[in-house]
Design a protein around this motif. Structure first.
Motif, PDB file in Angstrom:
ATOM      1  N   ASN A   1      49.168  32.460  42.626  1.00 25.68           N
ATOM      2  CA  ASN A   1      47.984  32.847  41.832  1.00 25.68           C
ATOM      3  C   ASN A   1      46.664  32.576  42.551  1.00 25.68           C
ATOM      4  O   ASN A   1      45.616  33.015  42.099  1.00 25.68           O
TER       5      ASN A   1
ATOM      6  N   GLY B   1      44.859  40.466  41.692  1.00 28.15           N
ATOM      7  CA  GLY B   1      45.798  40.255  40.587  1.00 28.15           C
ATOM      8  C   GLY B   1      46.396  41.581  40.151  1.00 28.15           C
ATOM      9  O   GLY B   1      46.337  41.967  39.000  1.00 28.15           O
TER      10      GLY B   1
ATOM     11  N   GLN C   1      49.600  35.577  37.453  1.00 30.38           N
ATOM     12  CA  GLN C   1      48.372  36.251  37.014  1.00 30.38           C
ATOM     13  C   GLN C   1      48.239  37.602  37.712  1.00 30.38           C
ATOM     14  O   GLN C   1      47.710  37.695  38.819  1.00 30.38           O
TER      15      GLN C   1
ATOM     16  N   HIS D   1      44.238  42.596  37.369  1.00 29.07           N
ATOM     17  CA  HIS D   1      43.432  41.452  36.952  1.00 29.07           C
ATOM     18  C   HIS D   1      42.467  41.114  38.099  1.00 29.07           C
ATOM     19  O   HIS D   1      42.637  41.569  39.207  1.00 29.07           O
TER      20      HIS D   1
END
Ligand code: NAD
Length: 479
Positions: free
Chosen positions: A404, A409, A430, A451
């Motif tokens: 992460n 993301g 994520q 993301h």
């Protein structure tokens, strides 16, 4: 002029399509076949005047197209898809020629384009009644936004254009497609073919140079930019679009991690991971770009990956048996080679591969780096080419944190024979899309987006269609 029959007979004339007409420009340019470095046919270089004309045509088309019943719009899109399918082999060959990917994967891309188009055109957005009593009804509906611009990258020019055209048009919005200057050919033909099914100004395409994208995002006419490309350019698009508060959907770069647990079947999983890292020569936003292998199996897993990597043939996409084509263009080739220069500079260990300078095209042999530091550029940045780092891990919490620890993301995956473990880890990653025991499996009816710096908003699925709409709440009276 290019043929306007449902089956193209002429594939060597390439035109902008503005207000239903095929248009040439005074200036022209051409792409390059990346496998041979041979020049491809001339394509238009749109001017600011062409942009003004296309936007104005789209604006008038919006008035009528947005009023065409949903079902009629859907039928027109499905008829266009059928016509694309009639030209399936020509589109696939053209794609290999301009993009470089092996023909088998070019065919898969055109097939995916058709599947995405048909699935997206068949999604329906229904009005929702959120509150109702004897006197009133509160209704939420989704109305067309206006003129849309679809900016397309060079790695999947057919699929990504079709996956913007279908949702924009079915929701009632005309769209202007702007292909990458590196891969304009198939997109010009997709839109040329579309003129038989849509009224003038509904589906248009402009080919141009590096001025064209900024002209479109800055133009006061369009209401939405649907952009797919790098995070670097995405930021520029957002900045430019903000001046007129255009809606933006940004599908951007990635640095997908994959976590390999100690209980996997190495002989099955290692080749799959290698194939997913090097598909399209690593030029996929959702390619596996960091491989975290549990330390107890690291050596054997790496050895199996190396062995499989050696079997992957690189070469001209028109020749049978090649798994990887060239890097798509000279600029990207130099960028990827920069990551190879790091090997010496940072004293990185190569498990397999290296730059292949022997062939005429932009070829790079698939390369795996053995345990570069977490801070090395290859572990942090997106090379967008066939070079991937393998790292070892010990503790579940630690590997999740490392996976992460990125500004991206987009996608992530985890591999384990124990699905409970895999599902538990998956939920902690994520990214916009997370897979268990696979990667890069996509579905047009599911939302797709990133993301963090991998994007804003999402495309595909019902939510993707809604992103081409305004939300309207109606407080209606019953009495
Ligand atoms: P890019 O950002 O260089 O270009 C993408 C498109 O934007 C091209 O059509 C280009 O001409 C245009 N463009 C360039 N500058 C512009 C500007 N200032 N304003 C408006 N448009 C501009 O990306 P690329 O090199 O073609 O594609 C590779 C990148 O795209 C990688 O980072 C990859 O991860 C990303 N990508 C993301 C997805 C996704 O869905 N998230 C899919 C494919 C590729």
């Amino acid at each position: 002029m290019g043929s306007l029959g449902t089956t193209f007979t002429v594939w060597d004339g390439y035109y902008n399509v503005i207000n239903g007409e095929l248009k040439s420009t005074t200036q022209s340019r051409h792409g390059i076949n990346p496998a041979t470095k041979k020049s491809l046919p001339e394509v238009p270089v749109a001017t600011q005047g062409d942009v003004d004309e296309a936007v104005s045509a789209a604006k008038s088309a919006f008035n009528t197209w947005s009023q065409v019943p949903w079902n009629e719009r859907k039928k027109a899109i499905l008829a266009w898809a059928d016509a694309v399918e009639k030209n399936f082999d020509d589109f696939a060959r053209l794609l290999t020629t301009e993009q470089g990917k092996p023909l088998v994967f070019a065919k898969a891309e055109v097939e995916a384009g058709l599947h995405w188009t048909r699935t997206l055109a068949n999604i329906e957005i229904k009005e929702e009644v959120t509150k109702e009593d004897d006197e009133k009804q509160v209704v939420v509906r989704y109305t067309p936004l206006g003129v849309c611009v679809g900016i397309v990258p060079w790695n999947f020019p057919i699929l990504l254009a079709m996956a913007k055209i279908a949702p924009s048009l079915v929701t009632g919005n005309p769209i202007i497609i702007k292909p990458s200057p590196f891969t304009p050919y198939g997109d010009l033909k997709l839109v040329e073919l579309g003129q038989q099914f849509f009224p003038p100004g509904v589906l248009q395409v402009l080919s141009g140079d590096d001025n064209l994208g900024p002209w479109l995002t800055a133009h006061p006419g369009p209401d939405k930019i649907s952009f797919t490309g790098s995070s670097f350019t995405g930021k520029k698009v957002m900045e430019s679009a903000s001046k007129t508060l255009k809606r933006v959907t940004l599908e951007l770069g990635g640095k997908d991690p994959t976590i390999v647990c100690p209980d996997v079947d190495i002989a099955t999983v290692a080749p799959k991971i290698v194939s997913l890292a090097f598909l399209n020569s690593g030029q996929i936003c959702l390619a596996i770009k960091r491989i975290y292998i549990h330390e107890s199996i690291y050596d054997q897993f790496l050895a199996t990956m190396v062995e499989h990597t050696r079997t992957l043939k690189t070469g001209d996409g028109m020749e049978d048996g090649n798994y990887m084509g060239p890097i798509q263009n000279a600029m990207q080739y130099e960028k990827v080679k920069g990551f190879f220069a790091d090997i010496e500079k940072e004293n990185l260990k190569v498990a397999v591969g290296g730059v292949n300078e022997e062939k005429p095209g932009y070829f790079i042999t698939p390369t795996i780096l053995d345990r570069p530091a977490d801070t090395a550029r290859i572990t942090v940045d997106e090379p967008f080419g066939p070079i991937v780092p393998a790292m070892s891990w010990k503790d579940e919490g630690e590997v999740i944190e490392r996976a992460n620890n990125t500004k991206y993301g987009l996608g992530a995956s985890v591999w384990s024979s124990d699905v409970q473990t895999a599902n538990r880890i998956a939920r902690k990653l994520q990214a916009g899309t997370v897979w268990v025991n696979t990667h890069f499996e996509l579905d047009p009816s599911a939302p797709f987006g990133g993301h963090k710096e991998s994007g804003i908003g999402h495309e595909w699925g019902e939510g993707g269609l809604k992103s081409f709409c305004n939300v309207q709440t109606l407080f209606l009276k019953k009495v």
